[in-house]
Structure formats: C-alpha cells, structure tokens
Design an enzyme around this catalytic site. Structure first.
Site, PDB file in Angstrom:
ATOM      1  N   GLU A 163     -48.908  -4.467 -30.077  1.00 59.52           N
ATOM      2  CA  GLU A 163     -49.438  -5.691 -29.459  1.00 59.52           C
ATOM      3  C   GLU A 163     -48.472  -6.875 -29.563  1.00 59.52           C
ATOM      4  O   GLU A 163     -48.530  -7.794 -28.737  1.00 59.52           O
ATOM      5  CB  GLU A 163     -50.777  -6.076 -30.111  1.00 59.52           C
ATOM      6  CG  GLU A 163     -51.909  -5.109 -29.822  1.00 59.52           C
ATOM      7  CD  GLU A 163     -52.211  -4.999 -28.334  1.00 59.52           C
ATOM      8  OE1 GLU A 163     -52.182  -6.025 -27.642  1.00 59.52           O
ATOM      9  OE2 GLU A 163     -52.438  -3.865 -27.868  1.00 59.52           O
ATOM     10  N   GLY A 164     -47.638  -6.882 -30.602  1.00 59.23           N
ATOM     11  CA  GLY A 164     -46.669  -7.982 -30.755  1.00 59.23           C
ATOM     12  C   GLY A 164     -45.683  -7.990 -29.598  1.00 59.23           C
ATOM     13  O   GLY A 164     -45.463  -9.026 -28.947  1.00 59.23           O
ATOM     14  N   HIS A 165     -45.110  -6.824 -29.315  1.00 62.36           N
ATOM     15  CA  HIS A 165     -44.196  -6.742 -28.177  1.00 62.36           C
ATOM     16  C   HIS A 165     -44.919  -7.122 -26.888  1.00 62.36           C
ATOM     17  O   HIS A 165     -44.363  -7.796 -26.020  1.00 62.36           O
ATOM     18  CB  HIS A 165     -43.663  -5.317 -28.012  1.00 62.36           C
ATOM     19  CG  HIS A 165     -42.892  -4.788 -29.187  1.00 62.36           C
ATOM     20  ND1 HIS A 165     -43.407  -3.862 -30.049  1.00 62.36           N
ATOM     21  CD2 HIS A 165     -41.637  -5.057 -29.622  1.00 62.36           C
ATOM     22  CE1 HIS A 165     -42.495  -3.565 -30.970  1.00 62.36           C
ATOM     23  NE2 HIS A 165     -41.421  -4.278 -30.741  1.00 62.36           N
ATOM     24  N   SER A 220     -45.933  -4.701 -36.782  1.00 59.77           N
ATOM     25  CA  SER A 220     -44.537  -4.286 -36.848  1.00 59.77           C
ATOM     26  C   SER A 220     -44.464  -2.786 -36.600  1.00 59.77           C
ATOM     27  O   SER A 220     -45.360  -2.039 -37.014  1.00 59.77           O
ATOM     28  CB  SER A 220     -43.975  -4.597 -38.242  1.00 59.77           C
ATOM     29  OG  SER A 220     -42.780  -3.857 -38.462  1.00 59.77           O
TER      30      SER A 220
HETATM   31  P1  AMP Z   1     -38.230  -5.025 -32.291  1.00 57.17           P
HETATM   32  O1  AMP Z   1     -38.655  -3.916 -31.385  1.00 57.17           O
HETATM   33  O2  AMP Z   1     -38.793  -4.922 -33.672  1.00 57.17           O
HETATM   34  O3  AMP Z   1     -36.748  -5.291 -32.253  1.00 57.17           O
HETATM   35  O4  AMP Z   1     -38.912  -6.332 -31.685  1.00 57.17           O
HETATM   36  C1  AMP Z   1     -38.658  -6.751 -30.361  1.00 57.17           C
HETATM   37  C2  AMP Z   1     -39.165  -8.163 -30.186  1.00 57.17           C
HETATM   38  O5  AMP Z   1     -40.576  -8.194 -30.436  1.00 57.17           O
HETATM   39  C3  AMP Z   1     -38.507  -9.137 -31.165  1.00 57.17           C
HETATM   40  O6  AMP Z   1     -38.240 -10.363 -30.492  1.00 57.17           O
HETATM   41  C4  AMP Z   1     -39.562  -9.291 -32.213  1.00 57.17           C
HETATM   42  O7  AMP Z   1     -39.500 -10.520 -32.908  1.00 57.17           O
HETATM   43  C5  AMP Z   1     -40.835  -9.204 -31.370  1.00 57.17           C
HETATM   44  N1  AMP Z   1     -41.979  -8.863 -32.230  1.00 57.17           N
HETATM   45  C6  AMP Z   1     -42.045  -7.856 -33.141  1.00 57.17           C
HETATM   46  N2  AMP Z   1     -43.225  -7.885 -33.784  1.00 57.17           N
HETATM   47  C7  AMP Z   1     -43.920  -8.938 -33.282  1.00 57.17           C
HETATM   48  C8  AMP Z   1     -45.206  -9.499 -33.544  1.00 57.17           C
HETATM   49  N3  AMP Z   1     -46.019  -8.986 -34.473  1.00 57.17           N
HETATM   50  N4  AMP Z   1     -45.593 -10.579 -32.825  1.00 57.17           N
HETATM   51  C9  AMP Z   1     -44.762 -11.124 -31.886  1.00 57.17           C
HETATM   52  N5  AMP Z   1     -43.543 -10.637 -31.604  1.00 57.17           N
HETATM   53  C10 AMP Z   1     -43.118  -9.566 -32.274  1.00 57.17           C
END
Ligand code: AMP
Length: 275
Positions: A32-34, A182
C-alpha cells in the site's frame, strides 16, 4: 499498459507519453505504501511511469539482495490497477553492463545514520535514481517519506547536478498498529511482527517529550524504554530535514528518525516535523 525491460524500449515509450509525466522508482514487492505514491502521481499527472528494479549497487555483499522479495507479475497487476501507463523492469545486466564504472558520490550526508551502517548504500541509490531519471525523463519524481534520508540525499543530488525534475514526497503508509509498511516486513516472525510497532511508538514518545520541552538526551532515553526487548536499536535521533544533521531542538523542518533490528530484519521509521 506497457511493460518494457530494455533501455531503448523504455526511452521510446516514455518519450511519447503526455506531460506532465510522474515517475515512481521501486524495488517491487509492492504494498500500500508504493500504491500511495502511484495514486498521488495519477492524481497529479497526465501519464505515470514506474520502475521495478532490485538495484544491486545499493546492497552490500552481506545484505539481502538475493532473498529480497520479488513478484514482478503481482507488481504489474497492482501498477496497472493503480493507473500506471508504462512499467520499466530491467535486469541488472541492462542497468550495469560489463565495464560499468561511474557512480554518483553523495558526500557527507550519505555517511550518517543509514550511511554509517550501510556505507555504499546511498551511492547506489543516487546512481540508480539518476540513471532512471535519464532514461524516463519525468517531470515529477515521487518518493516516500518512509525513507527520509533517501529523500534528502536524492533531492540534494538533483539540485547539485541540475536535473530538471520536481520531487514530491508522499507520507508514510502504516499498518493499523502503526508499523510502517515495508517490503521487508514479510521477513518478520510473528513475535517480531508483534514487537515491531514499538519503533513507531518510541518515535512518537520522543517527539512528544521534546515538544514538551525535555532535553533531547533525556527524551531519547525515555523513548528507548518503550522499545520491545526484541528490538536492537541502531539509532534514534532528531535531524534537520535538509542536511540530516542532528539537531537539539524540534526545529522544523525536521525528522524524528529511528532504525532497529528485529531479529535479522532492519526496520526504519520517522516522523515529519513541520511548522
Ligand atoms: P522501495 O521499493 O522500498 O525502494 O520503495 C519505493 C518507494 O516507495 C520509495 O520512494 C519508498 O520511500 C516508498 N515507500 C516505501 N514504503 C512506503 C510506505 N510505507 N509509505 C509510503 N511510501 C513508501
């Protein structure tokens, strides 16, 4: 929606998308963060691109590159539902062909906190982000506040190297119990998962204590006491949002930051302090 894996294909597709073009770099295993980044980009852009690439240069030899969760098919379904127009999913050979030798040097900000624990991490992050921006050429780059030091370092690198791209920072998506979402949460055992929200609680306690006028060292000691005994703390601090230098007062814009290991899994979290 198009899914492409080579740089020439990506360039050809991104070039003809309507503007403004929003872009979200990810390492996949999407949650959901992505998708909050995707939704924000969809709202604000005429076209949206995303990348799915587990970037080897931001992992050290002893880290979880091999076992990092991967699910390209599932990711593509989620990105399509979120309204992404083009997905760029290269392999490591396409991004780092034989003979690759040029990196973005990020300076002192990349040596603190996450950079102290992972010395080559931010060099790898800045390098891949700049490569992706040069391939995609978006108008707006969407980053998550979850990785606060990454946002500060990337913004600095884009300013220093004159890249014509705006940056939008999207607030952290959390589980109902406060744990920041995460891709690495899947590594947690049930006991570690139950203990993990204490990191967020410690950050909130630190913010509250300092807002109430307590000295930072005292406030950090009180906040540490809220961490689960399963947590091995790497750092808990308050930093200036732009320089990531530690500060003694809650002077906005700032972050309250923390990182702890729960078993073999390192989790990061932060709170944004604005005016
Ligand atoms: P990653 O796949 O971990 O490299 O994350 C890709 C993007 O998604 C990065 O800009 C992260 O900061 C963002 N991201 C990861 N987890 C979250 C979250 N819980 N809420 C908002 N954005 C997130």
């Amino acid at each position: 929606m198009h899914i492409v894996s080579t740089i020439p294909q990506a360039r050809a597709l991104f070039e003809v998308l309507p503007r403004p073009l929003g872009f979200i770099p990810t390492m996949g295993a999407l949650h959901e963060g992505h998708l909050a980044l995707v939704a924000r980009a969809r709202d604000e852009s005429a076209a949206v691109g995303a990348s799915v690439f587990v970037n080897p240069t931001q992992f050290a030899a002893n880290e979880d590159l091999e076992r990092y969760p991967r699910d390209l098919q599932g990711d593509c379904v989620k990105l399509q539902r979120g309204g992404v127009d083009v997905i760029f999913a290269p392999d490591a050979q396409a991004m780092y062909p034989d003979g690759f030798s040029s990196f973005v040097e990020v300076g002192e900000m990349g040596t603190r906190f996450e950079g102290a624990i992972r010395p080559t991490h931010f060099r790898g992050v800045a390098t891949v982000v700049l490569k992706l921006l040069n391939i995609v050429r978006p108008d707006v780059l969407y980053l998550g506040q979850k990785d606060a030091q990454q946002t500060a370092i990337v913004r600095r690198a884009l300013r220093d190297l004159d890249l014509p791209v705006a940056v939008a920072i999207v607030p952290t998506e959390r589980e109902p119990d406060g744990l920041a979402r995460s891709s690495r949460n899947v590594y947690l055992t049930p006991e570690e998962r139950a203990a993990a929200p204490t990191l967020h609680r410690a950050l909130q306690a630190l913010r509250l204590a300092m807002a109430g006028g307590r000295a930072k060292a005292d406030a950090i000691a009180a906040a540490r006491a809220l961490l689960s005994p399963l947590a091995e703390l790497d750092y808990l601090d308050v930093v200036d949002a732009d320089s990531f230098e530690p500060i003694e007062e809650l002077r906005p814009p700032a972050f309250v930051i923390g990182a702890a290991r729960f078993g073999a899994t390192r989790l990061l979290d932060n709170l944004w302090i604005d005016g």
